[in-house]
Scaffold this active site. Structure first.
Site, PDB file in Angstrom:
ATOM      1  N   LYS A 150      -3.333  -5.175   5.504  1.00 53.11           N
ATOM      2  CA  LYS A 150      -1.992  -5.399   5.009  1.00 53.11           C
ATOM      3  C   LYS A 150      -1.221  -5.087   6.138  1.00 53.11           C
ATOM      4  CE  LYS A 150      -3.430  -5.720   0.417  1.00 53.11           C
ATOM      5  NZ  LYS A 150      -3.058  -6.636  -0.401  1.00 53.11           N
ATOM      6  N   ILE A 165      -2.090  -3.404  -3.748  1.00 57.42           N
ATOM      7  CA  ILE A 165      -2.898  -4.574  -4.413  1.00 57.42           C
ATOM      8  C   ILE A 165      -3.773  -5.269  -3.681  1.00 57.42           C
ATOM      9  CG2 ILE A 165      -1.909  -6.964  -4.983  1.00 57.42           C
ATOM     10  CD1 ILE A 165       1.018  -5.884  -5.106  1.00 57.42           C
ATOM     11  N   PRO A 219       0.662  -1.235  -0.029  1.00 52.95           N
ATOM     12  CA  PRO A 219      -0.081  -0.134  -0.047  1.00 52.95           C
ATOM     13  C   PRO A 219       0.936   1.193   0.021  1.00 52.95           C
ATOM     14  CG  PRO A 219      -0.855  -1.653   1.592  1.00 52.95           C
ATOM     15  CD  PRO A 219       0.650  -1.927   1.322  1.00 52.95           C
TER      16      PRO A 219
END
Length: 114
Positions: free
Chosen positions: A34, A66, A2
Site C-alpha cells: 500500500k 483494507i 493501514p
C-alpha cells in the site's frame, strides 16, 4: 488506510520514537503493498502490561487494513516480530499481533469512506 498500533511496557527514548514509527510505516507499506502516504502508526510505550504472568518486556500490535489477505498474515507476523525485537529488544515469543481486514465501507477518511 493501514493502521499499526504498537503497545508495549518497554520504554522507547523520546528521541528514538519518530524513527521507530517511520521505520514501522515503511515496513507496513512495503509488506502489504500500500502507498506509505496512507499508513498510520501509533506508539504507546511504557504501558503497564503483563504477558504470561510476567511484566518482562512484551508488546501487543494491531495491524488493520483494507484488503489485508489472510495469506500474508504469517509473513507479516514474522517481519513485525523481527522488527519489534530489533527496535525494542522484546523477545518474539512475548509479542501478540492482531490482524484485521477492514471493509472499505467501514474505514472513513477525508469526509467519506474508501
Amino acid at each position: 488506510m493501514p493502521y499499526l498500533n504498537i503497545q508495549s511496557n518497554q520504554s522507547v527514548p523520546a528521541d528514538e520514537q519518530a524513527k521507530l514509527m517511520a521505520d514501522a510505516s515503511a515496513l507496513v507499506a512495503a509488506e502489504i503493498g500500500k502507498p506509505e502516504k496512507y499508513v498510520m502508526v501509533a506508539l504507546d510505550p511504557t504501558l503497564p502490561m503483563s504477558f504470561g504472568g510476567s511484566d518482562a518486556p512484551c508488546a501487543y500490535l494491531e495491524l488493520k487494513s483494507i484488503g489485508l489477505p489472510e495469506t500474508k498474515c504469517e509473513a507479516l507476523s514474522s517481519r513485525l516480530c523481527d522488527f519489534i525485537h530489533q527496535s525494542m529488544g522484546i523477545a518474539t515469543d512475548r509479542i501478540y499481533i492482531e490482524f484485521t481486514d477492514a471493509p472499505r465501507s467501514m474505514w472513513g477518511w477525508n469526509k467519506g469512506t474508501f
